[in-house]
Design a protein around this motif. Structure first.
Motif, PDB file in Angstrom:
ATOM      1  N   ALA A   1       0.974  -1.161   0.022  1.00  0.00           N
ATOM      2  CA  ALA A   1       0.021  -0.002   0.083  1.00  0.00           C
ATOM      3  C   ALA A   1       0.858   1.139   0.282  1.00  0.00           C
ATOM      4  N   LEU A   2       1.926   1.352   0.657  1.00  0.00           N
ATOM      5  CA  LEU A   2       2.891   2.345   0.850  1.00  0.00           C
ATOM      6  C   LEU A   2       3.490   2.767  -0.623  1.00  0.00           C
ATOM      7  N   VAL A   3       3.789   1.748  -1.320  1.00  0.00           N
ATOM      8  CA  VAL A   3       4.387   1.873  -2.590  1.00  0.00           C
ATOM      9  C   VAL A   3       3.165   2.622  -3.551  1.00  0.00           C
TER      10      VAL A   3
ATOM     11  N   ASP B   1       9.469  -2.927   7.800  1.00  0.00           N
ATOM     12  CA  ASP B   1      10.611  -3.482   7.159  1.00  0.00           C
ATOM     13  C   ASP B   1      10.622  -3.682   5.606  1.00  0.00           C
ATOM     14  N   GLY B   2      11.494  -3.069   5.055  1.00  0.00           N
ATOM     15  CA  GLY B   2      11.554  -3.331   3.343  1.00  0.00           C
ATOM     16  C   GLY B   2      10.958  -2.330   2.452  1.00  0.00           C
ATOM     17  N   ARG B   3      10.534  -1.237   3.128  1.00  0.00           N
ATOM     18  CA  ARG B   3       9.443  -0.386   2.600  1.00  0.00           C
ATOM     19  C   ARG B   3      10.299   0.571   1.619  1.00  0.00           C
TER      20      ARG B   3
ATOM     21  N   VAL C   1      19.191   2.829   9.871  1.00  0.00           N
ATOM     22  CA  VAL C   1      19.798   3.498   9.149  1.00  0.00           C
ATOM     23  C   VAL C   1      20.802   2.945   7.944  1.00  0.00           C
ATOM     24  N   GLN C   2      21.380   2.034   8.268  1.00  0.00           N
ATOM     25  CA  GLN C   2      22.301   1.333   7.217  1.00  0.00           C
ATOM     26  C   GLN C   2      21.513   0.666   6.331  1.00  0.00           C
ATOM     27  N   ARG C   3      20.414  -0.092   6.852  1.00  0.00           N
ATOM     28  CA  ARG C   3      19.660  -0.650   5.891  1.00  0.00           C
ATOM     29  C   ARG C   3      18.835   0.219   4.976  1.00  0.00           C
ATOM     30  N   ASP C   4      18.031   1.048   5.547  1.00  0.00           N
ATOM     31  CA  ASP C   4      17.691   2.316   4.576  1.00  0.00           C
ATOM     32  C   ASP C   4      18.437   2.799   3.568  1.00  0.00           C
TER      33      ASP C   4
END
Length: 331
Positions: free
Chosen positions: A153-155, A176-178, A242-245
């Motif tokens: 939905a966010l996409v 997660d993963g957005r 932060v690293q993930r994003d």
């Protein structure tokens, strides 16, 4: 750094503090109007300026008045505004479909601002809470805020905002993963230059109360947001987020709230060296504005001191409701 200081009186550290010119010469950090993003609240109507009781001096504005705010920002040199909607409760549903309606309140405001004041960058909020009858940032299934369905939905929300002309996408949901999903969708739809400013380290904070009043989410929220927003006791976790994003495609990152988390701002900036922002949230603003209204503190000095703290902590920019007042003070 290990400063070497001769013993007193050879060294008198007050020497460089004795006169204003000397203080200016040795000042380590500076605040400029280019550091500011101004959050504004949009609501339905025409020529509406509705003051928010828990945020003195902050208003919900109809789309035409958001355009006027953007013009004010341009005149003051503020580079960006961030739009948050006060959604009609009748449009809040379990399926949150209004979130990706191309003609929803936020998207109409984006188009109006970009048509009238194109030189001002428009940042958006990507989360389901303004449209969710449950008040949560994601879909609620059997009492659980579900991740992957929410990301889908966010996409959709991201793409309609980019289509409307948004310059900066601000995912504030903490799913997660957005960020990776948003970046892939933006690339696939030709929005190669749209920037993502990720709410990478967003804490489950008590400082958000006035904001929830401003967007009409206070009464809707069922439960709390601790299963997806961060534990205020953690800072190592913030670095992992932060690293993930960044790895998923965020261009800039944010710590939220601001002043209670200056240590996190500093750790993020020193660890990654990327554009780092903080959100001086509604509770921070209202404490300063409310105390100033009572005559308990010097509001202007407290405002400027609070923002300089963000710069000292390493922030490149600040989202703050004080933005117009700060810009006038700096000029």
């Amino acid at each position: 750094m290990h400063p070497t200081v001769a013993p007193f009186p050879t060294t008198r550290l007050r020497r460089t503090r004795m006169k204003a010119p000397l203080r200016a010469l040795v000042q380590e950090n500076a605040l400029s109007v280019g550091d500011l993003i101004w959050p504004v609240f949009v609501r339905e109507g025409q020529d509406v300026l509705e003051e928010i009781p828990s945020m003195p001096g902050v208003f919900r504005r109809s789309v035409d008045q958001v355009v006027e705010a953007a013009r004010e920002a341009a005149d003051l040199g503020i580079p960006a505004i961030c739009i948050f909607p006060y959604t009609d409760p009748a449009l809040k549903t379990e399926d949150c479909a209004e979130a990706w309606n191309p003609d929803n309140l936020s998207n109409r405001a984006i188009r109006a601002v970009k048509a009238a004041v194109p030189e001002v960058a428009v940042m958006t909020d990507v989360a389901l809470d303004p449209y969710n009858i449950n008040g949560h940032d994601g879909f609620v299934e059997n009492g659980e805020i579900v991740n992957d369905r929410t990301v889908e939905a966010l996409v959709k929300m991201t793409i309609v905002q980019a289509d409307a002309g948004a310059d900066i996408i601000g995912p504030s949901d903490m799913m997660d993963g957005r960020v990776g999903a948003m970046r892939s969708a933006l690339e696939a739809s030709g929005h190669h230059d749209v920037t993502i400013l990720s709410y990478a380290a967003k804490y489950a904070s008590a400082f958000y109360g006035p904001f929830r009043d401003a967007v009409g989410a206070s009464g809707a929220l069922k439960g709390d947001k601790t299963t997806y927003q961060m534990n205020p006791a953690n800072s190592d976790e913030a670095l992992r987020l932060v690293q993930r994003d960044l790895q998923e495609g965020a261009d800039m990152v944010m710590v939220k709230p601001g002043m209670p988390y200056l240590d996190v701002c500093r750790r993020v900036k020193e660890s990654f060296g990327v554009p780092t922002f903080a959100y001086q949230v509604s509770g921070e603003y209202s404490m300063i504005a409310g105390a100033a209204a009572q005559g308990w503190i010097d509001g202007d000095k407290a405002m400027m001191e609070s923002l300089m703290c963000f710069k000292r902590a390493g922030c490149d920019g600040i989202l703050t409701y004080f933005a117009p007042a700060v810009a006038r003070a700096l000029s």
